[in-house]
Design a protein around this motif. Structure first.
Motif, PDB file in Angstrom:
ATOM      1  N   GLY A 204       0.793  -1.225   0.000  1.00 13.65           N
ATOM      2  CA  GLY A 204       0.000   0.000   0.000  1.00 13.65           C
ATOM      3  C   GLY A 204       0.822   1.270   0.000  1.00 13.65           C
ATOM      4  N   ASP A 205       2.144   1.167   0.072  1.00  5.07           N
ATOM      5  CA  ASP A 205       2.986   2.354  -0.070  1.00  5.07           C
ATOM      6  C   ASP A 205       2.918   2.852  -1.514  1.00  5.07           C
ATOM      7  OD1 ASP A 205       3.860   2.546   2.524  1.00  5.07           O
ATOM      8  OD2 ASP A 205       5.813   1.630   2.177  1.00  5.07           O
TER       9      ASP A 205
ATOM     10  N   MET B  86       2.965   8.373   0.082  1.00  2.00           N
ATOM     11  CA  MET B  86       1.676   8.111   0.713  1.00  2.00           C
ATOM     12  C   MET B  86       1.565   6.625   1.007  1.00  2.00           C
ATOM     13  SD  MET B  86      -2.190   8.919  -0.729  1.00  2.00           S
ATOM     14  CE  MET B  86      -2.033   7.831  -2.142  1.00  2.00           C
ATOM     15  N   HIS B  87       0.793   6.298   2.036  1.00  2.00           N
ATOM     16  CA  HIS B  87       0.465   4.903   2.331  1.00  2.00           C
ATOM     17  C   HIS B  87      -1.047   4.772   2.293  1.00  2.00           C
ATOM     18  CE1 HIS B  87       0.887   0.869   3.941  1.00  2.00           C
ATOM     19  NE2 HIS B  87      -0.014   1.153   4.861  1.00  2.00           N
ATOM     20  N   TRP B  88      -1.543   3.888   1.417  1.00  2.00           N
ATOM     21  CA  TRP B  88      -2.987   3.703   1.243  1.00  2.00           C
ATOM     22  C   TRP B  88      -3.239   2.227   0.968  1.00  2.00           C
ATOM     23  CZ3 TRP B  88      -6.419   6.329  -3.077  1.00  2.00           C
ATOM     24  CH2 TRP B  88      -7.762   6.215  -2.719  1.00  2.00           C
ATOM     25  N   PRO B  89      -3.378   1.415   2.027  1.00  2.00           N
ATOM     26  CA  PRO B  89      -3.439  -0.036   1.855  1.00  2.00           C
ATOM     27  C   PRO B  89      -4.722  -0.559   1.234  1.00  2.00           C
ATOM     28  CG  PRO B  89      -3.752   0.547   4.155  1.00  2.00           C
ATOM     29  CD  PRO B  89      -3.401   1.815   3.434  1.00  2.00           C
TER      30      PRO B  89
ATOM     31  N   ILE C 103      -8.282   5.350   4.910  1.00  2.00           N
ATOM     32  CA  ILE C 103      -7.874   6.748   4.805  1.00  2.00           C
ATOM     33  C   ILE C 103      -6.396   6.812   4.422  1.00  2.00           C
ATOM     34  CG2 ILE C 103      -7.599   8.923   6.052  1.00  2.00           C
ATOM     35  CD1 ILE C 103      -9.905   8.052   7.854  1.00  2.00           C
ATOM     36  N   PRO C 104      -6.058   7.496   3.334  1.00  2.00           N
ATOM     37  CA  PRO C 104      -4.641   7.618   2.949  1.00  2.00           C
ATOM     38  C   PRO C 104      -3.820   8.274   4.053  1.00  2.00           C
ATOM     39  CG  PRO C 104      -6.094   8.353   1.174  1.00  2.00           C
ATOM     40  CD  PRO C 104      -6.962   8.157   2.376  1.00  2.00           C
ATOM     41  N   ASP C 105      -2.634   7.734   4.288  1.00  2.00           N
ATOM     42  CA  ASP C 105      -1.748   8.229   5.331  1.00  2.00           C
ATOM     43  C   ASP C 105      -0.610   9.025   4.693  1.00  2.00           C
ATOM     44  OD1 ASP C 105      -0.186   8.733   7.509  1.00  2.00           O
ATOM     45  OD2 ASP C 105       0.364   6.635   7.887  1.00  2.00           O
ATOM     46  N   LEU C 106      -0.704  10.357   4.778  1.00  2.00           N
ATOM     47  CA  LEU C 106       0.328  11.210   4.199  1.00  2.00           C
ATOM     48  C   LEU C 106       1.502  11.427   5.151  1.00  2.00           C
ATOM     49  CD1 LEU C 106      -1.920  13.879   2.428  1.00  2.00           C
ATOM     50  CD2 LEU C 106      -0.802  11.883   1.435  1.00  2.00           C
ATOM     51  N   THR C 107       1.387  10.917   6.382  1.00  3.30           N
ATOM     52  CA  THR C 107       2.509  11.027   7.321  1.00  3.30           C
ATOM     53  C   THR C 107       3.569   9.971   7.030  1.00  3.30           C
ATOM     54  OG1 THR C 107       1.524   9.537   8.982  1.00  3.30           O
ATOM     55  CG2 THR C 107       0.916  11.875   9.086  1.00  3.30           C
ATOM     56  N   ALA C 108       3.281   9.068   6.081  1.00  6.87           N
ATOM     57  CA  ALA C 108       4.230   8.002   5.742  1.00  6.87           C
ATOM     58  C   ALA C 108       5.331   8.478   4.801  1.00  6.87           C
ATOM     59  CB  ALA C 108       3.490   6.824   5.111  1.00  6.87           C
TER      60      ALA C 108
END
Length: 270
Positions: A99-100, A252-255, A260-265
């Motif tokens: 998901g990265d 971005m991480h969005w598995p 919810i997409p994780d932009l802190t990744a």
């Protein structure tokens, strides 16, 4: 079904550009002549709404005029600068998670023509430790991502879950046993040439062993999730002409689709 997005993008860009050019060459002049004739017939300047109606482009020309510049910019950026990819498997854990969304530098190893992938400008060569995206030699419609372990001329030995490059062992430092109370996975920091990165090994996976001499123009690649990676140990080398680019960042991480997409990744890829 695998879609060749690069080919589709090239064809659509070419089609819209050709349509825009055809309108400029064959239809724009008759429109201007029609306006001049209408103005002469009216004995002066036409009302603006009448002029706009005569000047109006056919739908296909208007669409092409609007889309061609956008598609051309996307094609240039995607082909020669940066291309995004999504990580579909865990073969590069712990470096890259399922998901990265990553960014790949398309010009680091040289400039290549889209679709045919022919290199027309040579720049850098892959180095040990680089994380690279390439077209899978067994099915070039599929993109793979792995870490370069061997470059042309290297003798790579894999024994007891350790890498030897030209007879020199690549140092592994144990960081953790996971989970701590009943470990199944070992987390190591590995030194591969000048590159330092983390890898996983599976305690219960069998010890594979082998030795390979890397031919000219090819590379030996492995996943960081060493016991759960389909890589050069099983299917051979990656030819230079199948290289897509060097992965350099996670943006971005969005598995899952409904997560919810994780932009802190956001991070660089080491």
């Amino acid at each position: 079904m695998n879609f060749d997005f690069a080919l589709i993008l090239v064809l659509v860009t070419f089609a819209t550009g050709l349509a825009w050019l055809a309108d400029k060459i064959f239809f724009e002049k008759p429109r201007l002549q029609m306006i001049a004739a209408a103005e002469q017939s009216a004995g002066g300047v036409l009302p603006e709404e009448v002029k706009e109606k005569i000047e109006a482009l056919p739908w296909w020309a208007d669409f092409s005029k609007s889309m061609f510049p956008v598609l051309a910019i996307v094609l240039i950026v995607r082909s020669f600068v940066i291309e995004p990819f999504q990580i579909p498997s865990g073969s590069m854990l712990p470096t890259l998670k399922i998901g990265d969304f990553i960014l790949v530098n398309k010009f680091h190893y040289g400039l290549r023509l889209p679709v045919v992938n022919t290199k027309f400008v040579s720049l850098n060569s892959p180095e040990r430790g680089d994380v690279v995206v390439f077209k899978f030699p067994k099915d070039t419609k599929v993109n793979y991502i792995k870490r370069v372990v061997g470059v042309p001329g290297d003798v790579i030995t894999y024994k007891d879950k350790m890498i030897y490059v030209n007879g020199e062992v690549q140092i592994q430092t144990l960081l953790a046993k996971l989970p701590p109370r009943s470990p199944e996975t070992m987390l190591y920091r590995e030194q591969l040439g000048a590159a330092e990165h983390e890898i996983y090994t599976d305690i219960y996976a069998p010890n594979l062993s082998g030795e390979w001499t890397v031919p000219e123009g090819k590379y030996f690649v492995m996943g960081d999730n060493r016991d759960n990676s389909n890589d050069s140990r099983f299917w051979g080398f990656v030819p230079d002409e199948l290289l897509v680019g060097k992965a350099f960042a996670v943006w971005m991480h969005w598995p899952e689709l409904f997560s919810i997409p994780d932009l802190t990744a956001i991070r660089s890829i080491k």
